[in-house]
Design a protein around this motif. Structure first.
Motif, PDB file in Angstrom:
ATOM      1  N   SER A 213     -12.336  -7.059   7.985  1.00 60.45           N
ATOM      2  CA  SER A 213     -13.095  -6.646   6.798  1.00 60.45           C
ATOM      3  C   SER A 213     -12.320  -6.859   5.511  1.00 60.45           C
ATOM      4  N   GLY A 214     -10.980  -6.881   5.608  1.00 66.50           N
ATOM      5  CA  GLY A 214     -10.156  -6.979   4.408  1.00 66.50           C
ATOM      6  C   GLY A 214     -10.151  -5.701   3.601  1.00 66.50           C
ATOM      7  N   ARG A 215     -10.658  -4.619   4.182  1.00 68.50           N
ATOM      8  CA  ARG A 215     -10.736  -3.340   3.469  1.00 68.50           C
ATOM      9  C   ARG A 215      -9.515  -2.484   3.785  1.00 68.50           C
ATOM     10  N   ASP A 216      -9.045  -1.754   2.758  1.00 73.29           N
ATOM     11  CA  ASP A 216      -7.903  -0.863   2.923  1.00 73.29           C
ATOM     12  C   ASP A 216      -8.147   0.424   2.167  1.00 73.29           C
ATOM     13  N   TYR A 217      -7.391   1.444   2.513  1.00 71.19           N
ATOM     14  CA  TYR A 217      -7.437   2.715   1.786  1.00 71.19           C
ATOM     15  C   TYR A 217      -6.093   3.404   1.923  1.00 71.19           C
ATOM     16  N   GLY A 218      -5.915   4.468   1.162  1.00 68.53           N
ATOM     17  CA  GLY A 218      -4.631   5.159   1.172  1.00 68.53           C
ATOM     18  C   GLY A 218      -3.554   4.316   0.516  1.00 68.53           C
ATOM     19  N   GLU A 219      -2.322   4.509   0.942  1.00 64.65           N
ATOM     20  CA  GLU A 219      -1.204   3.777   0.337  1.00 64.65           C
ATOM     21  C   GLU A 219      -1.225   2.298   0.694  1.00 64.65           C
ATOM     22  N   MET A 220      -1.929   1.936   1.778  1.00 68.37           N
ATOM     23  CA  MET A 220      -2.042   0.515   2.101  1.00 68.37           C
ATOM     24  C   MET A 220      -2.859  -0.212   1.035  1.00 68.37           C
ATOM     25  N   LEU A 221      -3.851   0.449   0.478  1.00 67.52           N
ATOM     26  CA  LEU A 221      -4.638  -0.158  -0.597  1.00 67.52           C
ATOM     27  C   LEU A 221      -3.747  -0.453  -1.799  1.00 67.52           C
ATOM     28  N   THR A 222      -2.862   0.468  -2.109  1.00 61.24           N
ATOM     29  CA  THR A 222      -1.916   0.255  -3.207  1.00 61.24           C
ATOM     30  C   THR A 222      -1.013  -0.937  -2.923  1.00 61.24           C
ATOM     31  N   ALA A 223      -0.488  -0.992  -1.689  1.00 60.99           N
ATOM     32  CA  ALA A 223       0.423  -2.077  -1.315  1.00 60.99           C
ATOM     33  C   ALA A 223      -0.275  -3.427  -1.354  1.00 60.99           C
ATOM     34  N   GLU A 224      -1.483  -3.485  -0.805  1.00 61.72           N
ATOM     35  CA  GLU A 224      -2.218  -4.744  -0.783  1.00 61.72           C
ATOM     36  C   GLU A 224      -2.637  -5.183  -2.185  1.00 61.72           C
ATOM     37  N   ASN A 225      -3.034  -4.232  -3.010  1.00 61.20           N
ATOM     38  CA  ASN A 225      -3.410  -4.579  -4.386  1.00 61.20           C
ATOM     39  C   ASN A 225      -2.201  -5.112  -5.153  1.00 61.20           C
ATOM     40  N   ARG A 226      -1.049  -4.486  -4.940  1.00 63.93           N
ATOM     41  CA  ARG A 226       0.188  -4.964  -5.580  1.00 63.93           C
ATOM     42  C   ARG A 226       0.516  -6.377  -5.134  1.00 63.93           C
ATOM     43  N   SER A 227       0.473  -6.610  -3.823  1.00 65.43           N
ATOM     44  CA  SER A 227       0.833  -7.912  -3.291  1.00 65.43           C
ATOM     45  C   SER A 227      -0.158  -8.990  -3.722  1.00 65.43           C
ATOM     46  N   TRP A 228      -1.436  -8.656  -3.705  1.00 71.30           N
ATOM     47  CA  TRP A 228      -2.483  -9.632  -4.001  1.00 71.30           C
ATOM     48  C   TRP A 228      -2.536 -10.021  -5.475  1.00 71.30           C
TER      49      TRP A 228
END
Length: 559
Positions: A213-228
């Motif tokens: 899905s490519g969906r994230d939440y919690g601190e993983m959402l922060t990490a993925e948004n930073r990386s992306w």
């Protein structure tokens, strides 16, 4: 043995809380061990602290795993200097053009490498790290994919876990006082327990849902948004457990070749499997004879017995040594480097594993402290008492999770809880067929809870190794993964309560669990993204700080 009661929980809790707050795993683990020594000795406890650390290193199994880890670091260094890493990165990037595809490949590798969780994390993490970096997958995300696939797969198939699990089932029946003639076969109970190992099954499903899905939440959402958005696969203050490029520099190989990646990895797998079968006293002659005679059942039995009796830790050590040796041969064969340089690269490889080795030793050291304090026995005995058969599976799952989280060991948790829970299950059920059903449920639930707690704990060796081979910061890995682990665990508790009251087959409950996870991933990602003002789907187009589109294709990134 002195009963330390509730005080026995203090050292692991202190280590975990400090690790999460300070992000300093080594310091936190040491202080946890020291606090345990103070409790046990009633004094300063310095000598006892180091006695436990030395005991952790001198344990044969743990010393073997330590040597395996260091040798595997050398193997990684060999592949890097041979240009194999660059070759597989270039090859993969020509074929993988999205985070989803890379994540699915990492997930697929984890499924295929089912025979051992340590080797699983090492191979999948090392193979996918550079590819995921180029596609801007955060190291936290890759570490989650690797970690949440390795142990669950290992506990469901023929692996180093199964032999241990079978012995625990037998011990549990003995503790319940059930005569061997009145119980089903140990393997039959294990197979019956698999559908109740809901965390392992649903954790694998959860990884697929998150990646697909490519969906994230919690601190993983922060990490993925930073990386992306910025291209930073780790946060600025992170301390990656392994930084191959930073520590080894540019490889001397001028021409990247795929053979220099796949041959060492193939040697690692082949020698590990062959050594495991050899240590399990597998007879190729007898196996071949059975096949030629058409005795396929007997041939399968030989293979199965060898797999159950194998010394997997020794096999991993020999396999990693063979991987290093193959690097010497390939370096000479292709004229990339000689024996002298190869020897230097071997030592350099030890160096990239020093952080992981230090944390492993201290994690085992706190295990020695916990064992001396009787932490696991205290938690298990205090929590699992007189409880109805309907609620017992859910309670045991939670207790096993708490013990594994506190002690950092899934195997230790299984060993602690099994001889307590199985007799209770047998007594509550009244024995007979109902008793065997509840015992099988208990076995699956214990294994399930142990894996959940192990996944969530910063003092777990599998957590440490997953962060190591993906180059993630250990505490960042724990902080991001725990959101997903707890989500799966919550669904498992609900399913176990439903089973307890309805006794509907768990095979019908597992699809319900998968559907619940899909709904939760969607709802939580939407809610968290809206709250933060972030796109909940990480596989959209990445943006630079200036808002310009970043094209990620092949081996080039146009910023």
């Amino acid at each position: 043995m002195t009963d330390f009661g509730a005080l026995s929980v203090a050292p692991p809790v202190l280590a975990i809380v400090l690790a999460v707050i300070t992000r300093k795993a080594v310091l936190s683990l040491f202080l946890g061990i020291w606090s345990g020594a103070v409790i046990v000795t009633g004094g300063l406890g310095i000598v006892q602290t180091f006695e436990w650390i030395v005991a952790a290193v001198s344990n044969e199994f743990q010393a073997t795993i330590l040597v395996f880890t260091l040798l595997l670091g050398s193997g990684v260094a060999m592949v890097w200097n041979l240009g194999g890493t660059a070759a597989v990165r270039d090859w993969a990037l020509e074929r993988l053009d999205s985070q989803r595809q890379a994540g699915l490949v990492a997930w697929g590798l984890g499924i295929v490498l089912f025979f051992d969780d340590y080797a699983n994390t090492a191979i999948a993490g090392s193979a996918m790290k550079d590819v995921s970096d180029r596609l801007r997958i955060s190291r936290e995300k890759l570490s989650y994919i690797v970690d949440s696939t390795a142990a669950p797969v290992a506990t469901l198939g023929i692996s180093s876990w199964v032999a241990f699990q079978l012995s625990l089932i037998s011990d549990g029946y003995e503790a319940a006082g059930v005569a061997e003639a009145n119980r089903p076969g140990t393997f039959e109970v294990f197979v019956s327990s698999i559908p109740f190992n809901m965390y392992a099954i649903l954790a694998i499903v959860m990884v697929l849902l998150i990646v697909g899905s490519g969906r994230d939440y919690g601190e993983m959402l922060t990490a993925e948004n930073r990386s992306w958005t910025s291209g930073k696969v780790t946060r600025d203050e992170a301390v990656p457990m392994q930084d191959v490029a930073g520590e080894l520099g540019e490889p001397p190989a001028s021409t990247p070749r795929l053979v220099n990646f796949f041959v060492p990895v193939a040697v690692l797998i082949a020698v590990t499997v062959a050594t495991a079968l050899w240590s399990g006293e597998f007879s190729p002659v007898g196996f071949g004879g059975d096949l030629l005679a058409g005795e396929f059942g007997a041939a399968g039995g030989r293979l199965w017995d060898a797999a159950l009796n194998a010394s997997y830790e020794v096999a991993l050590m020999i396999g990693s040594f063979a991987m290093v040796a193959s690097g010497f041969v390939l370096g000479k064969a292709y004229g990339i480097f000689g024996v002298g340089d190869a020897s230097e690269y071997t030592i350099d490889g030890f160096g990239i594993m020093l952080t992981a080795a230090s944390i492993l030793v201290l994690a085992w050291g706190i295990g020695e402290a916990i064992d001396a304090l009787g932490t696991g026995d205290y938690v298990a005995t205090a929590a699992v008492g007189s409880v109805s058969g309907a609620l017992l599976p859910a309670l045991v799952f939670v207790v096993a999770g708490v013990i594994a989280f506190s002690t950092g060991t899934s195997w230790g948790t299984m060993g602690i809880v099994t001889p307590i829970a199985i007799p209770i299950a047998w007594e509550i059920s009244g024995g007979g067929a109902a008793g065997h059903t509840l015992v099988a449920a208990m076995v699956g639930v214990i294994f399930s809870g142990a894996i959940f707690g192990d996944h969530s704990s910063p003092i777990s060796d599998t957590t440490v190794l997953s962060a190591t081979f993906t180059g993630a910061d250990l505490i960042d890995h724990v902080r991001t993964q725990i959101y997903y682990a707890v989500t799966v665990a919550a669904v498992v508790v609900l399913l176990l309560v439903l089973w307890g009251f309805t006794r509907v087959t768990p095979l019908a409950l597992l699809p319900l669990g998968a559907a619940l996870l899909a709904g939760l991933v969607y709802a939580l990602s939407e809610f968290d993204a809206a709250r933060r003002g972030i796109d909940p789907v990480s596989v959209s187009e990445p943006q630079t700080d200036d808002g310009e589109r970043v094209v990620v294709a092949g081996t080039e990134q146009d910023d």
